[in-house]
Design an enzyme around this catalytic site. Sequence first.
Site, PDB file in Angstrom:
ATOM      1  N   SER A  31       0.800  -1.225   0.000  1.00  0.00           N
ATOM      2  CA  SER A  31       0.000   0.000   0.000  1.00  0.00           C
ATOM      3  C   SER A  31       0.832   1.274   0.000  1.00  0.00           C
ATOM      4  O   SER A  31       0.321   2.337  -0.348  1.00  0.00           O
ATOM      5  CB  SER A  31      -0.942   0.018   1.209  1.00  0.00           C
ATOM      6  N   ASP A 332      -3.374   7.915   8.041  1.00  0.00           N
ATOM      7  CA  ASP A 332      -4.546   7.177   8.524  1.00  0.00           C
ATOM      8  C   ASP A 332      -4.220   6.124   9.578  1.00  0.00           C
ATOM      9  O   ASP A 332      -5.011   5.234   9.834  1.00  0.00           O
ATOM     10  CB  ASP A 332      -5.271   6.522   7.346  1.00  0.00           C
ATOM     11  N   HIS A 335      -0.484   4.588   7.075  1.00  0.00           N
ATOM     12  CA  HIS A 335       0.213   5.218   5.950  1.00  0.00           C
ATOM     13  C   HIS A 335       0.598   6.656   6.264  1.00  0.00           C
ATOM     14  O   HIS A 335       0.152   7.222   7.269  1.00  0.00           O
ATOM     15  CB  HIS A 335      -0.682   5.150   4.707  1.00  0.00           C
TER      16      HIS A 335
END
Length: 377
Positions: A31, A332, A335
């Site tokens: 991610s 978040d 990240h």
Amino acid sequence: MIAAAAAAFVLLFPSVLVAGCYSSIFSFGDSLADTGNLLHIAGNHSTYYACLPYGMTYFGRPTGRFSDGRLILDFIAEALGLPHLPAYLDRRRDFEQGANFAVAGATALDNSFFKERGIRVYLTNVSLGVEIQWFRQLLPSLCSSPSDCADTLQDSLILMGEIGGNDYINPILQRRSLEEVKSFVPFVVAAISSAIIELIELGARTLVVPGITPLGCSSALLAKFQTQNVDDYDASTGCLNWLNEFSAYHNSLLEAELQTLRGLHPQATIIYADYFAAVNSILNNPNQFGFGNDTLVCCCGGGGAYNYNPRVQCGSDGYSLRDEPSRCVLWDGVHMTEATHRIIAGGLLQGPFAYPAIADACRLQSVIRSSTSRMVS
């Protein structure tokens, strides 16, 4: 010393470009590098990461990036004079100048490794091996023969992640012992090494291989493993020591493996990207980089000590968004913000967070090309 050098570079980036070295970029990972592949896999645009405020800072809309804006690889592409990398699974896109195979939740090890041990893998069953397979499937559309493909890859920059963090986060969150998870590290490093070798044999000549970030500085893991014992935390940053020591262990084994690969493949430039040092440098000197002092409180979340609540994710009902994402290090809970990505990218391009710096590898690539052209002529 590292912090001062990186802070000085922020004043230059992105005005200092290293365009012209590479004709394309190919990216792998999870991610931290995904530019939309998981969205195409999930096929569910109502999911939280497919909603604003994801993408709010730069794109003005969610793009499948797990941030408020651009990722590290976006800034690297811009500095190289190349477009942002399209997600491989977005088949409407042109891949002539590169493709991104990274998928949020991806692991270095195949899913079977975890199934055999009764460990659940979240989000996706995509591994680094699957991403390499996708790359092999795409390659014939970009070049006509093995020698032509080798030429294409020689002129390309390969970004190998970040990859590996999910191999550890999944079992750690499932309360597997640290000793067991630590035993996975040699297998993870071997999987990364195998992918590097495969790409070099196909013709890749410049590869950027990141270590994992300091897991003990993740808001999500800080919230999960919160303790009253002050000795469990780093006095300077507030990060959890045991998780950061684990990250450092992975990175030490990876660096040693990369040194071995450099000796075996002297024709390739293998760059170690020190994400661990980059994040630690920012957390130790937030004001130098333009951040506030509450560095471990994520910008977008569901409340609590770190503004992280697994039941109220950023983008879902009831989330809270702090003012000025550019003043936040973490986005978040897992990240980072675009502002953090910009700084790390700058430190990879010019140093001190890459060994060697991408700009130095770029200059070396230019010298090699010039020498090759003279020999041919």
